[in-house]
Design a protein around this motif. Structure first.
Motif, short mmCIF file in Angstrom:
data_model
loop_
_atom_site.label_atom_id
_atom_site.label_comp_id
_atom_site.label_asym_id
_atom_site.label_seq_id
_atom_site.Cartn_x
_atom_site.Cartn_y
_atom_site.Cartn_z
N PHE A 125 -5.31 -10.06 -3.86
CA PHE A 125 -4.68 -9.27 -4.85
C PHE A 125 -4.05 -10.18 -6.46
O PHE A 125 -2.63 -10.49 -6.87
CB PHE A 125 -3.22 -8.32 -4.37
CG PHE A 125 -3.49 -7.87 -3.09
CD1 PHE A 125 -3.64 -6.90 -3.46
CD2 PHE A 125 -4.00 -8.43 -1.93
CE1 PHE A 125 -3.95 -6.10 -2.41
CE2 PHE A 125 -3.66 -7.64 -0.83
CZ PHE A 125 -4.45 -5.64 -1.12
N ARG A 152 -3.09 -13.33 -1.05
CA ARG A 152 -2.36 -12.70 -2.78
C ARG A 152 -3.90 -13.44 -3.49
O ARG A 152 -3.57 -12.96 -4.70
CB ARG A 152 -0.86 -14.04 -2.46
CG ARG A 152 -0.43 -13.38 -3.66
CD ARG A 152 0.77 -13.93 -3.84
NE ARG A 152 1.65 -12.80 -3.51
CZ ARG A 152 2.68 -12.50 -4.82
NH1 ARG A 152 2.23 -13.24 -5.96
NH2 ARG A 152 3.56 -11.83 -4.75
N THR A 155 -7.19 -6.18 -7.47
CA THR A 155 -6.34 -5.36 -6.62
C THR A 155 -6.64 -3.91 -6.80
O THR A 155 -6.85 -3.15 -5.42
CB THR A 155 -4.78 -4.77 -6.59
OG1 THR A 155 -3.75 -6.50 -7.13
CG2 THR A 155 -3.50 -4.04 -6.62
N THR A 164 -9.55 -4.28 -4.29
CA THR A 164 -9.44 -4.22 -3.41
C THR A 164 -8.84 -2.94 -2.67
O THR A 164 -9.33 -2.37 -2.00
CB THR A 164 -8.78 -4.77 -3.38
OG1 THR A 164 -8.05 -6.00 -3.65
CG2 THR A 164 -8.05 -5.19 -1.73
#
Ligand SMILES: Nc1ncnc2c1ncn2[C@@H]1O[C@H](COP(=O)(O)OP(=O)(O)OP(=O)(O)O)[C@@H](O)[C@H]1O
Ligand SMILES: [Mg+2]
Lengths: 257, 368
Positions: B29, B25, B35, B38
């Motif tokens: 993200f 997290r 995000t 990624t």
């Protein structure tokens, strides 16, 4: 010399001339930095040089060990005249130790190595003997326990004392100091001045550029005031501070006192 | 009823802040942009890595001794080619019966260098001097032979990784001192020394290495007096050394300029001569400052040695290329280049890591 000061009475001045500067001039290109400098320093004298910034104090004492070249006049250090002759320059540098405002220790060498380097490479002393000499002077300036550290790990005051020890290792007869305390925090100034006082008491001939007027009063036997490349006034400390002759000296003293 | 305060036990940190999920997290993200990147990166990895692993390992052909062994599985790499040709990649056209001489020289070098990395070894200076001055003579004697009953092996038969290492080793060892002298010369007060250094540096820096190598191999012999023969490898070496020392000079000069004037003055005031103050005070500090630049030049030099293939010397890359243009192994260029890249990368990366550890070791904690 004031006879009332017991310390000063102990420091004797002999007739032997250590430094003689006659009619010396220096230019940086067009700029006339030093004008007609005449100065005689006897063995054992402690001379304080002061004056406003840019007056040529540093330049003058740097001429004495040929960090700067003069263009006219003579400089004779303990009987050796400074000329282009490298042998003379080497001889003079052997006689003269110098302490700088920013210490200029060698950061890649330990404190002890700083002290021994020139003994080993200039005096050709065996390493072990050189280390003994180095430790002796580190003890004199009271930091033998820092011998294995690097300069970057010491305080400013400690670094300056190492620099003094480094010069003393070469057993000079004359020590030049160019504002040795002006890069230091106030609480460290005293430790360096104390070291210098001890040195003066041991009979060293000293030429000190400083604005520490306390030091001038207690240690110096002569104070020289420079302005715009000239020696304006020269007197024993008491007379210098109480009855300055020239207006420029008066102005300068009123600004720093 | 007396009021007694019973403290609640501490709640565990929210699940989303610890462990794998927490790490994901925080690092992958943490925002919409993050995000997005990624996911994109994961997709690219998915596209490239599995096929690569398939090609290089799973589907690869490992065993055999001719290209027929690779025909079975054409979608995989043919490492058989590398294995069959490996000796030539390493030794070039050096006679097979004499490989031991090269191996011996390599082992000798490694054995001599190991103590340099030991903390408690006290004769480093002597050992380093031996490596710099004695070892090259020994290695040359071993490589070239023609004495002590060793078979004569002409330099034209030297090749492969061995040649690459000879060229770059000589280049590295010779270009640093020459570069230092040039850098000092460029900062000298003596006008003639200064101008000569500037002319030399600017001349060599201004021409491409390929030109230098061509000149060394084609033009130089024309200028040499009739009958003198200068070995082609030697000529290439001289070209590389002079070329790289010009670069090195500028790197070193950058270091010299960073040393404050006070260091020179303190050295002078102590009575150190010019060469002693340079050797003991200025250069140790200046070189330490420019270790990254020096190693950068070494790495460039190492890779630039591949250019000698255009004057007909067969270094590692040239041997690999010669391998896959051979009719027997036609078509395995990719395997060849992958191996070449890997070998060059290992050497360059090692140099880079060593320079980092050296920087750390030499750090004496002075703030400037
Ligand atoms: N290398 C140089 N080139 C040109 N001018 C210089 C050079 N070094 C010093 N000067 C000039 O010479 C004059 C005297 O400088 P010097 O350093 O001797 O002054 P100072 O009295 O020591 O001053 P300070 O108290 O600020 O140290 C100054 O005006 C300075 O700008
Ligand atoms: Mg000054």
């Amino acid at each position: 010399m004031s006879e009332s000061d017991p310390n000063k009475a102990a420091m004797s001045v002999s007739d032997h001339v250590m430094i003689e500067i006659r009619g010396m001039h220096k230019w940086y290109g067009e700029f006339h930095v030093l004008k007609e400098i005449n100065l005689i320093v006897h063995k054992g004298e402690r001379i304080v040089v002061c004056g406003p910034s840019g007056s040529g104090k540093s330049t003058m004492i740097r001429c004495i060990n040929r960090l700067e070249e003069h263009q006219q006049g003579d400089i004779i250090v303990d009987g050796v005249e400074l000329t282009d002759d490298l042998k003379h320059i080497d001889q003079v540098r052997k006689e003269v130790g110098m302490v700088f405002q920013h210490f200029n220790l060698f950061p890649h060498l330990t404190v002890l190595e700083n002290c021994c380097l020139a003994l080993i490479w200039v005096r050709k002393m065996p390493r072990r003997k050189a280390e003994e000499v180095g430790m002796h002077y580190l003890e004199k300036v009271r930091i033998p326990e820092q011998a294995k550290k690097y300069p970057g790990q010491l305080s400013g005051g400690q670094q300056q004392r190492v620099a003094i020890a480094r010069s003393l290792c070469m057993s000079p007869n004359i020590m030049l100091f160019d504002e040795p305390t002006s890069a230091l925090d106030p609480e460290m100034i005293k430790e360096v001045l104390d070291t210098m006082i001890e040195l003066a008491e041991s009979g060293m001939t000293m030429l000190v550029i400083t604005h520490e007027m306390g030091f001038a009063k207690t240690v110096a036997n002569r104070v020289i005031f420079m302005d715009e490349g000239e020696i304006i006034e020269e007197n024993d400390p008491e007379a210098f501070f109480t009855t300055p002759q020239s207006d420029r000296t008066k102005l300068f003293l009123s600004q720093i006192m | 009823m007396p009021l007694v305060h019973t403290p609640h036990p501490d709640l565990p940190p929210p699940i989303t802040n610890v462990g794998v999920i927490g790490w994901l997290r925080q690092n992958l993200f943490s925002s919409w942009i993050n995000t997005f990147w990624t996911l994109l990166a994961s997709y690219l990895i998915y596209l490239t890595i599995p096929p690569l692993i398939n090609w290089a390992i799973i589907d690869a052909n490992w065993i055999g001794d001719s290209r027929a062994s690779c025909d079975a599985n054409q979608s995989g790499a043919c490492w058989v080619f590398i294995a069959a040709r490996f000796d030539q990649f390493m030794y070039g056209f050096y006679p097979e019966s004499e490989y031991w001489r090269v191996n011996l020289a390599a082992i000798l070098l490694l054995a001599m260098m190991t103590p340099l990395f030991l903390e408690r070894f006290h004769y480093k200076a002597w050992l380093a001097a031996a490596i710099l001055f004695v070892y090259p003579v020994v290695a040359y004697t071993l490589f070239a032979g023609d004495v002590f009953g060793l078979m004569d092996v002409e330099t034209s038969r030297w090749g492969g990784l061995m040649l690459t290492l000879v060229l770059s080793g000589v280049g590295i060892v010779a270009s640093l001192p020459i570069g230092i002298v040039l850098a000092l010369g460029r900062r000298s007060n003596m006008p003639i020394v200064k101008s000569l250094s500037i002319v030399f540096i600017e001349l060599w820096r201004g021409v491409p290495l390929i030109t230098v190598l061509f000149m060394a191999s084609v033009m130089l012999p024309l200028f040499l007096p009739e009958g003198t023969h200068l070995d082609k490898l030697l000529r290439a070496m001289i070209g590389i050394v002079l070329f790289q020392s010009a670069y090195m000079a500028e790197v070193v000069r950058g270091g010299l300029q960073a040393i404050p004037r006070g260091q020179y003055e303190a050295a002078q005031a102590l009575g150190l001569s010019y060469w002693k103050s340079m050797g003991l005070i200025i250069l140790p500090q200046a070189l330490k400052l420019v270790i990254p630049g020096i190693v950068n030049t070494f790495i460039a030099l190492f890779k630039d040695t591949t250019l000698v293939l255009i004057i007909g010397l067969f270094d590692l890359l040239a041997m690999i290329q010669a391998g896959f243009v051979d009719a027997k192994w036609l078509g395995f260029a990719i395997e060849g280049y992958v191996v070449a890249a890997l070998i060059y990368w290992i050497f360059c990366f090692s140099m880079s890591r060593y320079s980092q550890s050296l920087e750390k070791k030499l750090n004496t904690g002075h703030a400037r």
